[in-house]
Design a protein around this motif. Structure first.
Motif, short mmCIF file in Angstrom:
data_model
loop_
_atom_site.label_atom_id
_atom_site.label_comp_id
_atom_site.label_asym_id
_atom_site.label_seq_id
_atom_site.Cartn_x
_atom_site.Cartn_y
_atom_site.Cartn_z
N ILE A 29 1.04 4.38 -7.94
CA ILE A 29 1.28 3.39 -8.99
C ILE A 29 2.77 3.12 -9.13
CG2 ILE A 29 1.15 3.02 -11.49
CD1 ILE A 29 -1.61 4.41 -11.38
N ASN A 30 3.59 4.16 -9.10
CA ASN A 30 5.03 3.98 -9.24
C ASN A 30 5.65 3.23 -8.07
OD1 ASN A 30 5.32 5.13 -11.76
ND2 ASN A 30 5.56 7.18 -10.93
N GLN A 32 4.10 0.93 -6.49
CA GLN A 32 3.39 -0.34 -6.54
C GLN A 32 2.44 -0.55 -5.37
OE1 GLN A 32 6.46 -3.25 -7.08
NE2 GLN A 32 6.92 -2.55 -9.15
N LEU A 34 -0.71 0.78 -5.78
CA LEU A 34 -1.87 0.53 -6.63
C LEU A 34 -1.43 -0.26 -7.85
CD1 LEU A 34 -3.75 3.95 -6.64
CD2 LEU A 34 -4.33 1.90 -5.37
N ASN A 35 -2.31 -1.12 -8.32
CA ASN A 35 -2.02 -1.95 -9.48
C ASN A 35 -2.98 -1.56 -10.60
OD1 ASN A 35 -1.38 -3.93 -11.28
ND2 ASN A 35 -1.81 -5.64 -9.90
N THR A 36 -2.43 -1.17 -11.75
CA THR A 36 -3.29 -0.73 -12.87
C THR A 36 -3.97 -1.91 -13.56
OG1 THR A 36 -1.36 -0.70 -14.33
CG2 THR A 36 -2.03 1.40 -13.32
N ARG A 37 -3.66 -3.14 -13.15
CA ARG A 37 -4.39 -4.30 -13.70
C ARG A 37 -5.74 -4.46 -13.03
NH1 ARG A 37 -0.14 -8.20 -12.51
NH2 ARG A 37 1.53 -6.70 -12.68
N GLN A 38 -5.96 -3.77 -11.92
CA GLN A 38 -7.30 -3.77 -11.32
C GLN A 38 -8.18 -2.83 -12.13
OE1 GLN A 38 -6.50 -2.47 -7.35
NE2 GLN A 38 -6.08 -4.54 -6.61
N GLN A 39 -9.38 -3.26 -12.44
CA GLN A 39 -10.23 -2.52 -13.36
C GLN A 39 -10.57 -1.13 -12.87
OE1 GLN A 39 -13.80 -4.54 -14.43
NE2 GLN A 39 -14.32 -3.08 -16.04
N VAL A 41 -8.96 0.84 -10.70
CA VAL A 41 -7.76 1.68 -10.71
C VAL A 41 -7.42 2.09 -12.15
CG1 VAL A 41 -5.29 1.73 -10.22
CG2 VAL A 41 -6.86 0.69 -8.59
N ALA A 42 -7.51 1.14 -13.07
CA ALA A 42 -7.20 1.43 -14.47
C ALA A 42 -8.18 2.44 -15.05
CB ALA A 42 -7.23 0.14 -15.29
N TRP A 45 -7.40 5.91 -13.55
CA TRP A 45 -6.14 6.40 -14.12
C TRP A 45 -6.35 6.85 -15.56
CZ3 TRP A 45 -1.92 8.41 -12.63
CH2 TRP A 45 -0.79 8.42 -13.43
#
Length: 95
Positions: A29-30, A32, A34-39, A41-42, A45
């Motif tokens: 994530i840091n 970039q 992975l994107n935490t805006r993807q459901q 992944v969020a 996390w």
């Protein structure tokens, strides 16, 4: 009693896996990847944070602040490894 030993080892192994997954995911994530805006992944996390934050919080209160470096996962991993060593060395007590 042997079942108790095996259950404790299983729980420690699962905790070890969750911590490793959390550390790797935080790096991705840091950087970039992975994107935490993807459901998905969020959700993963959020779930890992909900599981591990109660374990990390007491360790973070003890460790001195090091800027942007979080050593709580490393300290917890060392603690889990120490518990596993203690359990294996005292295996005879579970028989």
């Amino acid at each position: 009693m042997q079942s108790l030993f095996q259950i404790l080892m299983l729980l420690l192994n699962v905790l070890w896996f969750f911590i490793i997954a959390h550390v790797i995911m935080s790096w991705l994530i840091n950087f970039q990847v992975l994107n935490t805006r993807q459901q998905l992944v969020a959700q993963i996390w959020y779930g890992l944070n909900r599981i591990l934050e109660p374990i990390y919080a007491p360790v973070r209160r003890i460790l001195p602040p090091l800027g942007g470096i979080d050593l709580a996962p490393l300290a917890v991993l060392i603690g889990v490894a120490a518990l596993r060593i203690i359990l294996v060395n005292n295996y005879a007590l579970f028989l």
